[in-house]
Design an enzyme around this catalytic site. Sequence first.
Site, PDB file in Angstrom:
ATOM      1  N   GLU A 180      -9.260   1.380   4.939  1.00 62.29           N
ATOM      2  CA  GLU A 180      -9.768   0.937   3.639  1.00 62.29           C
ATOM      3  C   GLU A 180      -9.599  -0.589   3.512  1.00 62.29           C
ATOM      4  OE1 GLU A 180      -7.265   2.216   0.474  1.00 62.29           O
ATOM      5  OE2 GLU A 180      -8.808   1.950  -1.069  1.00 62.29           O
ATOM      6  N   HIS A 181      -8.370  -1.071   3.753  1.00 63.98           N
ATOM      7  CA  HIS A 181      -8.081  -2.509   3.728  1.00 63.98           C
ATOM      8  C   HIS A 181      -7.691  -2.957   5.130  1.00 63.98           C
ATOM      9  CE1 HIS A 181      -6.724  -0.905  -0.263  1.00 63.98           C
ATOM     10  NE2 HIS A 181      -7.510  -1.871  -0.696  1.00 63.98           N
ATOM     11  N   HIS A 226     -53.524  19.316   2.478  1.00 61.81           N
ATOM     12  CA  HIS A 226     -53.257  17.880   2.584  1.00 61.81           C
ATOM     13  C   HIS A 226     -54.518  17.148   3.075  1.00 61.81           C
ATOM     14  CE1 HIS A 226     -49.089  19.006   2.067  1.00 61.81           C
ATOM     15  NE2 HIS A 226     -48.656  17.765   2.254  1.00 61.81           N
ATOM     16  N   HIS A 260       1.824   3.032  -3.270  1.00 59.37           N
ATOM     17  CA  HIS A 260       0.829   3.728  -4.090  1.00 59.37           C
ATOM     18  C   HIS A 260       1.062   5.235  -4.146  1.00 59.37           C
ATOM     19  CE1 HIS A 260      -2.256   1.077  -5.613  1.00 59.37           C
ATOM     20  NE2 HIS A 260      -2.302   0.403  -4.494  1.00 59.37           N
ATOM     21  N   GLN A 268       0.824  -1.209   0.000  1.00 55.15           N
ATOM     22  CA  GLN A 268       0.000   0.000   0.000  1.00 55.15           C
ATOM     23  C   GLN A 268       0.858   1.259   0.000  1.00 55.15           C
ATOM     24  OE1 GLN A 268      -3.421  -0.199  -0.604  1.00 55.15           O
ATOM     25  NE2 GLN A 268      -2.462  -2.163  -1.005  1.00 55.15           N
ATOM     26  N   ASP A 304      -6.933  -6.628  -4.740  1.00 51.08           N
ATOM     27  CA  ASP A 304      -6.824  -5.570  -5.750  1.00 51.08           C
ATOM     28  C   ASP A 304      -7.152  -6.091  -7.141  1.00 51.08           C
ATOM     29  OD1 ASP A 304      -6.083  -3.616  -4.010  1.00 51.08           O
ATOM     30  OD2 ASP A 304      -3.935  -3.914  -4.282  1.00 51.08           O
TER      31      ASP A 304
END
Lengths: 428, 428
Positions: B325-326, B418, B260, B257, B359
């Site tokens: 996230e992961h 109404h 990235h 990770q 992934d």
Amino acid sequence: MKKMKIYRDSLAEMKKVVANLTEQTTDLEVERRVAEIIDAVKVRKDEALKEYEKKFDNLDIENFEISSAEINEAFRNLDPKIKEALFLAKKNIVSYHEFEKEQGFIDTKTPGIIRGQKVTPLEKVGIYVPGGTAAYPSTILMTALPAKIAGVDQVIMVTPPQKGGVNQAVLAAAKIAGVDAIYQVGGAQAIAALAYGTESIPAVNKIVGPGNIYVATAKKQVFGKVAIDMVAGPSEIGILADKNANAKELAADLLSQAEHDVRARAILITDDEQIAQKVSDEVTKQLEDLPRKSIATQSINERGFIAIMKSIPEMFELMNVVAPEHLEVQLEDAMKYLSLIRNAGSVFLGRYASEPLGDYVAGPNHVLPTGGTAKFSSPLGVYDFIKKTSFINFSKEALNNDMNAITSLAREEGLEAHARAIEVRFNN
Amino acid sequence: MKKMKIYRDSLAEMKKVVANLTEQTTDLEVERRVAEIIDAVKVRKDEALKEYEKKFDNLDIENFEISSAEINEAFRNLDPKIKEALFLAKKNIVSYHEFEKEQGFIDTKTPGIIRGQKVTPLEKVGIYVPGGTAAYPSTILMTALPAKIAGVDQVIMVTPPQKGGVNQAVLAAAKIAGVDAIYQVGGAQAIAALAYGTESIPAVNKIVGPGNIYVATAKKQVFGKVAIDMVAGPSEIGILADKNANAKELAADLLSQAEHDVRARAILITDDEQIAQKVSDEVTKQLEDLPRKSIATQSINERGFIAIMKSIPEMFELMNVVAPEHLEVQLEDAMKYLSLIRNAGSVFLGRYASEPLGDYVAGPNHVLPTGGTAKFSSPLGVYDFIKKTSFINFSKEALNNDMNAITSLAREEGLEAHARAIEVRFNN
């Protein structure tokens, strides 16, 4: 007053008219002031909230939280007729929304591989309830109950403080809905408090509920820090009717939305010239003795219209471009047209499915996508208060089977460390 | 280089550290420039797009749409190994996402009352695919396939033009995913084109996919006009491991990770001092010969850390505050911990569920909530490409039964029209 406008243009022309209806306007001055309020609350928390309540509402708030004694008192004092109606609404909202619960799944078809999805409720949710005449007890049920059904731990309500104390029916409705805490704070500052938390008010994961331009702008600005529901615009009704429909009923239904807001939009699409004329006349007539006549008149004059199309399929095609919040199908054998409806928040099929039925007791949610957003948004629901987490479990052999595919793709994308993370498990 | 930071603080202290991680920053200058671009594209459409592509990328674009001949050519020329891997990924993504399809419901329990919910796919969806080194073929499958499974009529891809032509693997992946049209246009101007439409590019109902700060800001600004997926931040991994885990594998997964983005975040939470030390050493060692060493080193130094907790329950409690996230659970008998996980985008259970497996080929989506938004957001899924419409049909008798409740609530809320819309059906 003017008569309701009647269009007799072609479908193609009318699509252009409708495409130009949903203008979005951004008010940069409001944006700037809201950003300032949010920054102040983020840093100075309760102190800033107190200053804004003094400044905007001229009220000195000592305790933001409304005591359970006060809430219980409001519940005890509630008109029994209203109490009964709210409990009926609750029963039907719960029985409808139970269908929206999700279970997740697990896939074990391939030996050595488990794949699944887990559904988890949000931990804390904030509900904004407007003050004054727009404080609707029914909306509290519609927002809090789906959150409760989803399993949210803490449902928190904020509502602007009022000189004579917060609307008693609102407090009672919050108790009926099972709201966990109520804070008297309103406007952009209330949204900021829910997003960032203060000494008194806990930070939540999602903020829902209607509000004025300051509330809507604040919700948009805190989006990302927390989740929000769609930023709702003025109410809308679209009615599809042919010559067999009852003009008095159609007019009454159009006015039930027009009375909400001068920017509300009431539209009738028909294939019959006579019904168009009759509804237009009836609207004028029924407007006469409405308590909210001036609001409804401005809405009808400035934003309402009737369109005459050549056929029923054309009527549906045009209505799908409108994508109204509420859609009434006042056609014979109405249920059969369900497959022609692509874009609408909530659909009312047949003569006795009048729109206000859905506002109160039928069960489906009345927080609905407006301004054409039904093209991509759903009614508020249980699904708004959960989130999903995927999971996998692979055996060594299963990973080995996929190793070449993974390492090829990782290297194609220039991500060598990705490839190595797989390979290290086999040459370690 | 520095060693990965190791915290030995209490759970309470660590929660404070983590709460301060997810700072959000708004760049007002970017906001302003993006708003200008969107306004220009809204008014001057293709002409504005061409000017921006000239200005930002120094490219003269004649035709925005990439021809099917060019796409087919890219598909034919694709490395067979990559083609095979993409087809394997497609097969698994489809089989997983099929589980996410929704059916709506109909409730006919009460005589005279029909209540239901109808599920409809969005009509048009736009997918943003970044250019340059961040053009990931795998992401095209992950975004386009769920839209296709949902039944979206038209899936449109936009991607920045490149001097040598758009990345060939990207074009091939779009063909494999069944993308209906590809336009070479990038940045905020591409988002504006998808939201408002131009002469060349159709307006869509929802925009998804990753992008730089300009793309993310533009998505946020057009939110409301169209739907968007969450505005994604840098990638993250959180690993839970005890003394039995393999330090080399943990370090490799952290680096997968970290490579990235310099702003990516890699976190290990453990209850064991020795594994903390070993992983820290391994990270330093494995960084040495990584092609993206400088990116990964900066990520690890500035944003990565290891936290040592007292027990496994404490480890989970802290990780739920991170909401990564992961999330890798590198503990023995990992599946049994599923119930302790509250907040995570995607969970990787056990030694062989290494993050890069998810992934590419496992099947669950790799477009996931980042920056703590897993507290309220889900992985991208089929549910992102549908919307719901509620419907009701009531008999005269059923409406009559509810009339008093409706009119009481309507009048309590000050909405006379109404109440009258219901009553007119019985005194007409």
